[in-house]
Design a protein around this motif. Structure first.
Motif, PDB file in Angstrom:
ATOM      1  N   GLN A   1      42.525  45.537  38.850  1.00  0.00           N
ATOM      2  CA  GLN A   1      42.058  44.198  39.196  1.00  0.00           C
ATOM      3  C   GLN A   1      41.032  44.256  40.329  1.00  0.00           C
ATOM      4  N   ILE A   2      41.300  45.074  41.361  1.00  0.00           N
ATOM      5  CA  ILE A   2      40.338  45.246  42.453  1.00  0.00           C
ATOM      6  C   ILE A   2      39.059  45.887  41.923  1.00  0.00           C
ATOM      7  N   ARG A   3      39.222  46.827  41.005  1.00  0.00           N
ATOM      8  CA  ARG A   3      38.062  47.503  40.414  1.00  0.00           C
ATOM      9  C   ARG A   3      37.160  46.499  39.706  1.00  0.00           C
ATOM     10  N   MET A   4      37.756  45.532  39.023  1.00  0.00           N
ATOM     11  CA  MET A   4      36.979  44.514  38.314  1.00  0.00           C
ATOM     12  C   MET A   4      36.166  43.676  39.304  1.00  0.00           C
ATOM     13  N   ILE A   5      36.769  43.353  40.445  1.00  0.00           N
ATOM     14  CA  ILE A   5      36.062  42.572  41.474  1.00  0.00           C
ATOM     15  C   ILE A   5      34.889  43.379  42.019  1.00  0.00           C
ATOM     16  N   TYR A   6      35.117  44.662  42.309  1.00  0.00           N
ATOM     17  CA  TYR A   6      34.030  45.518  42.800  1.00  0.00           C
ATOM     18  C   TYR A   6      32.897  45.596  41.776  1.00  0.00           C
ATOM     19  N   LEU A   7      33.263  45.688  40.511  1.00  0.00           N
ATOM     20  CA  LEU A   7      32.259  45.789  39.458  1.00  0.00           C
ATOM     21  C   LEU A   7      31.393  44.534  39.414  1.00  0.00           C
ATOM     22  N   MET A   8      32.011  43.353  39.505  1.00  0.00           N
ATOM     23  CA  MET A   8      31.242  42.110  39.481  1.00  0.00           C
ATOM     24  C   MET A   8      30.334  41.993  40.702  1.00  0.00           C
ATOM     25  N   LEU A   9      30.864  42.332  41.879  1.00  0.00           N
ATOM     26  CA  LEU A   9      30.042  42.260  43.097  1.00  0.00           C
ATOM     27  C   LEU A   9      28.855  43.205  43.010  1.00  0.00           C
ATOM     28  N   LEU A  10      29.100  44.416  42.535  1.00  0.00           N
ATOM     29  CA  LEU A  10      28.036  45.409  42.465  1.00  0.00           C
ATOM     30  C   LEU A  10      26.945  44.982  41.487  1.00  0.00           C
ATOM     31  N   MET A  11      27.334  44.499  40.330  1.00  0.00           N
ATOM     32  CA  MET A  11      26.342  44.059  39.345  1.00  0.00           C
ATOM     33  C   MET A  11      25.573  42.847  39.848  1.00  0.00           C
ATOM     34  N   GLY A  12      26.253  41.930  40.550  1.00  0.00           N
ATOM     35  CA  GLY A  12      25.569  40.755  41.088  1.00  0.00           C
ATOM     36  C   GLY A  12      24.581  41.111  42.178  1.00  0.00           C
ATOM     37  N   ILE A  13      24.967  42.023  43.078  1.00  0.00           N
ATOM     38  CA  ILE A  13      24.082  42.403  44.194  1.00  0.00           C
ATOM     39  C   ILE A  13      22.864  43.164  43.701  1.00  0.00           C
ATOM     40  N   LEU A  14      23.036  43.959  42.645  1.00  0.00           N
ATOM     41  CA  LEU A  14      21.910  44.737  42.139  1.00  0.00           C
ATOM     42  C   LEU A  14      20.983  43.936  41.222  1.00  0.00           C
ATOM     43  N   GLY A  15      21.372  42.726  40.799  1.00  0.00           N
ATOM     44  CA  GLY A  15      20.594  42.027  39.788  1.00  0.00           C
ATOM     45  C   GLY A  15      19.885  40.761  40.224  1.00  0.00           C
TER      46      GLY A  15
END
Length: 515
Positions: free
Chosen positions: A371-385
């Motif tokens: 679940q934490i991994r999913m949050i990190y994934l969303m944050l990372l994709m949002g910050i890079l895009g």
């Protein structure tokens, strides 16, 4: 009269064409015009209907399904497991009289002495023993004229340990080795049948056989009837036989022979509870089950939920950052615009996919909670895009800030933040809506790609990407179509629908695009 009629007719015609309070020309707001143009676009409406269906499938379907996202299902399969082992004994085994000693060195010396004849003497540790062959592979060992041990290839098993004395055991073994069917000793008579059962009266006291039968599990007790039937099957060269087990059920046993070890392996057919993996579509599971024994239809519903969640959150995060940075850059210009645009250039140069892959592998190594991994994934994709949206907003604001309404807003003394977010950003919303709609499909594709590579959403959470990841070999790909085709179709249809809606919105906001 005719003139009056003509006049009345003109009056009536004028009244019909007049714009009074009852018959006012209906005007449409800009958003109503956009809505009407969008509805007229049948392709865009088709995409919207598909999206509504996918949302109902993912969210409403997941709520009403009787199964859980990670619920496991089982089935009972017949499996063969090791039950017993049988070895034909060709080695002479020794039984020593109570109180006497016949050490291993003496036994080895006897083996050498037996090669010299059927009787004689041998010495071990300075002690002289004598031996004599009394039957087929049966020898007696004496010390100072008294028998202290005997050796035989016959395996003697007492029903109750201690029932037979040393002398009785020797007499019975000698009779078996000599193929006699009776033996008498000290007034006791023992009968030996063809199966090697040794009886005193009507009671079986021991069994004699050339086979060593052992159970492979400590809690299994092999009955005499089972051993008899097993030996009979072996001597009849059978590869299988049936026998009622302790529960009274007719169990099937299979016999295989290993020439290298000269051992028979006995396998028992048992009903085993296993995961219901790769089960074909049925009434209980409309799309079958996956490799973990989970319902595929339920996993598809929850997988759509996760993929849509990630898509919307990432796109909103990109838009939030992009609108703020682009709005500030476009409005203030000069060194502020220069600084923010150089930051945008830096983010354009960052290789997003390799960074996400590296961080995904790092999270695997650190065993981050799914679940934490999913949050990190969303944050990372949002910050890079966010860089593309920032540049779009900046370009629109550069053209809007010089118009008269912005000059009037500045003249009234409205503060800069209000001018940006109250007057400029609303005018960019149509372009933002189109960009966000198009970006949703790209984000879902990226998340699915990462999950397919094992670097995105992790078990027990489902996404369309990690569902397709189950197809990791050619056999599953070709034989279990219900694992990957539905997830691939859902992914394809959803992304296509977002693109169709995005194209429809672009044409609705700017009809000149069609020209």
């Amino acid at each position: 009269m005719d003139d009056n009629k003509t006049t009345d007719g003109i009056v009536k015609e004028n009244e019909e064409l007049s714009l009074n309070d009852d018959r006012r020309v209906k005007t449409l707001s800009p958003w109503a015009l956009v809505r009407r143009r969008f509805i007229r676009n049948r392709v865009a409406v088709t995409g919207l209907i598909i999206l509504i269906c996918m949302f109902l499938f993912a969210f409403l379907g997941g709520a009403i399904t009787p199964y859980g996202e990670a619920q496991l299902f089982y089935r009972y399969d017949e499996a063969k497991k090791q039950y017993a082992a049988v070895k034909e004994n060709t080695d002479v085994r020794y039984t020593v009289k109570e109180g006497a000693e016949f050490p291993a060195l003496a036994q080895a010396k006897l083996v050498l002495a037996r090669k010299g004849g059927d009787s004689g003497e041998f010495e071990a540790d300075g002690i002289t023993y004598s031996f004599e062959k009394v039957g087929e592979d049966c020898y007696s060992v004496s010390l100072d004229g008294e028998m202290i041990a005997f050796g035989t290839a016959v395996v003697l098993t007492e029903q109750t340990p201690g029932t037979l004395s040393f002398e009785e055991k020797f007499a019975v073994v000698q009779a078996v080795a000599s193929e006699k069917d009776t033996v008498e000793l000290e007034g006791k008579k023992y009968d030996i049948d063809a199966e090697g059962n040794i009886s005193s009266g009507s009671e079986v006291v021991a069994t004699a056989s050339k086979y060593i039968i052992s159970a492979l599990m400590g809690d299994v007790n092999l009955s005499d009837e089972y051993k008899e039937q097993l030996i009979e099957a072996i001597e009849s060269d059978k590869t299988e036989f049936n026998f009622k087990n302790e529960e009274g059920q007719d169990a099937e046993y299979f016999i295989s022979y290993d020439a290298g070890t000269k051992t028979y392996s006995v396998l028992e057919t048992v009903e085993t509870k296993v995961f219901d993996t790769y089960s074909s579509p049925s009434k209980e599971h409309w799309l079958g089950t996956d490799r973990n024994g989970m319902d595929m239809l339920t996993r598809l519903m929850y997988g759509g939920r996760v993929s849509l969640y990630i898509g919307f959150i990432v796109v909103f995060l990109e838009t939030f950052i992009g609108v703020i940075m682009g709005g500030i850059s476009g409005y203030f210009g000069k060194w502020v615009d220069m600084l923010i645009m150089r930051i945008v250039d830096v983010f354009y140069c960052i290789p997003g996919m390799p960074i996400i892959i590296i961080l995904g592998a790092a999270m695997d190594a650190m065993r981050v909670d799914p679940q934490i991994r999913m949050i990190y994934l969303m944050l990372l994709m949002g910050i890079l895009g966010w860089a593309g949206i920032a540049r779009l907003v900046r370009g629109q604001i550069l053209s809007l800030r010089e118009q008269e309404f912005m000059t009037a807003a500045e003249a009234t003394g409205i503060r800069a933040s209000r001018r940006i977010f109250k007057h400029l950003i609303p005018n960019v919303i149509p372009q933002l809506i189109v960009t966000m709609t198009m970006g949703l499909g790209d984000t879902i594709i990226m998340e699915s790609t990462l999950s397919f590579l094992g670097l995105g959403v992790k078990f027990p959470f489902a996404s369309w990407g990690n569902i397709i990841n189950d197809v990791n070999d050619t056999y599953v790909l070709t034989n279990y179509w219900f694992i990957w085709i539905p997830a691939g179709v859902c992914l394809l249809v959803t992304v296509l629908a977002f693109n169709l809606v995005g194209d429809g919105l672009r044409d609705a906001f700017d009809p000149k695009m069609k020209r």
